[in-house]
Enzyme design. Structure first.
Site, short mmCIF file in Angstrom:
data_model
loop_
_atom_site.label_atom_id
_atom_site.label_comp_id
_atom_site.label_asym_id
_atom_site.label_seq_id
_atom_site.Cartn_x
_atom_site.Cartn_y
_atom_site.Cartn_z
CG MET A 1 -2.13 -0.90 1.07
SD MET A 1 -3.11 -0.58 -0.41
CE MET A 1 -2.84 -2.09 -1.30
CD GLN B 1 5.26 -2.43 -3.58
OE1 GLN B 1 4.94 -2.58 -4.75
NE2 GLN B 1 5.62 -3.43 -2.80
CG HIS C 1 1.96 -9.38 -3.88
ND1 HIS C 1 1.27 -10.39 -4.51
CD2 HIS C 1 1.02 -8.65 -3.24
CE1 HIS C 1 -0.03 -10.27 -4.25
NE2 HIS C 1 -0.21 -9.21 -3.49
CB SER D 1 -5.88 -43.45 14.68
OG SER D 1 -7.00 -42.58 14.67
#
Ligand code: NDP
Ligand code: MG
Ligand code: MG
Length: 332
Positions: A84, A86, A108, A252
């Site tokens: 937010m 950048q 990202h 199990s």
């Protein structure tokens, strides 16, 4: 089938001797700067202010400089500041000061994919997106390994964008594991959907639902915590190394039967429908617009969500049992 590159396919040569500006020294910034420096690349750390990060970078042996000075003669500019932030840093500090044609690199795809940063047409724009937290990126590298990444190119002016993305991937250790070729769109959308529906949102709400239900039914909170929150790590560790089938074989027969039959009733078609809705909201850009608005208001919803969790019974029990849980972990 996805294209995956490993160490033998990647070379540091594409970036050897070039000046690489790492903007930010937080989660990913610290890990990338240290790993790339240790790999022999030429790193300058760029920061906005003399705060915690400045101190940390200095302690780690860097000589941080202001963002505008870091980008001035940099060949490669890597954005490792919060998503937010950048856009503003791009508009005010990077664009006016960068060398013509310098590479713009992201961890990202958010700002590029949602057009919050419009890169100049003469820059290579590519991405190296770690699929793990920054501390792990550093920890694995130091131990001789690496966290896998997605690599992608958005603009390839030089014809060498992928080669350079792989050089960074190698520099941070990622190709010791693998660099999987993606796109800005795919990385951005899957990252958001993943964190919303499973990694952050989904797992948190599933744990809370199970924990709070057991407590409401009169079971001791500590017992509920062991069962619905603490043990998840042990199960996930098995999934991590052996997949879901490996996990089923490690529990199990009673757990297999109960899990196979009841799991589908709890996480039913309705849940799938809502995962789909969340994904569609990401794809349409509706989520991104909402998040930008929330950020610009000072993140009231985030602050409130943090406070709620800080004050929850789950967190009280976590704090109460912390010592016991840490005590039992294998010693390094
Ligand atoms: P952080 O939140 O850790 O970034 C903190 C850094 O940014 C600090 O150096 C901080 O400096 C600086 N910073 C904070 N606010 C500002 C501001 N207003 N102006 C300038 N600098 C500021 O970022 P992450 O490492 O989490 O994220 C960086 C990028 O990596 C993002 O694109 C993110 O999506 C991506 N990413 C993150 C992952 C993660 O695990 N966190 C995983 C994969 C990708 P100071 O100390 O001075 O405040
Ligand atoms: Mg992610
Ligand atoms: Mg993310």
């Amino acid at each position: 089938i996805a294209k995956i590159y490993t160490d033998k396919d990647a070379s540091l040569d594409a970036l050897k001797g070039k000046k690489i500006a790492v903007l930010g020294y937080g989660n990913q910034g610290r890990a990338w700067a240290l790993n790339m420096k240790d790999s022999g690349l030429n790193i300058v750390v760029g920061l906005e202010r003399q705060g915690k990060s400045w101190e940390k970078a200095t302690k780690d042996g860097f000589k941080p400089v202001k963002t505008e000075d870091a980008v001035k003669d940099a060949d490669v500019i890597i954005f490792l500041i919060p998503d937010m932030v950048q856009r503003t840093v791009w508009l005010e500090k990077v664009r006016p000061n960068m060398k013509k044609g310098a590479d713009l690199v992201f961890a990202h795809g958010f700002n590029i994919h949602f057009k919050m940063i419009e890169p100049p047409t003469d820059s290579d724009v590519y991405m190296v997106a770690p699929k793990g937290p920054g501390d792990t990126v550093r920890e694995y590298y130091v131990a001789g390994g690496g966290v896998p990444v997605l690599v992608a190119t958005y603009q390839d002016v030089s014809g060498k964008a992928l080669e350079k993305a792989l050089a960074i991937a190698k520099g941070i250790g990622a190709t010791r594991s693998g660099a999987l070729v993606s796109s800005f769109k795919e990385e951005t959308e899957t990252d958001l959907v993943g964190e919303q529906t499973i990694l952050v949102g989904g797992i948190m709400e599933l744990m809370k639902s199970a924990f709070e239900t057991l407590v409401e039914m009169g079971y001791q909170p500590e017992v509920a915590y062991f069962e619905t929150i603490n043990e998840v790590k042990m199960i996930v560790d098995i999934i991590h190394s052996k997949g879901l089938s490996g996990m089923l074989r490690a529990v199990s027969d009673t757990a297999k039967y109960g899990g196979i039959t009841v799991g589908k009733k709890v996480i039913n078609e309705d849940v799938r429908k809502r995962i789909r809705e969340a994904a569609e909201r990401v794809r349409s850009g509706e989520f991104a617009a909402e998040w930008v608005e929330e950020y610009n208001k000072g993140m009231p919803v985030v602050i409130n969500g943090l406070k709620e969790n800080d004050n929850s019974l789950e967190q009280k029990v976590a704090d109460e049992l912390r010592e016991l849980i840490e005590r039992g972990k294998p010693k390094k």
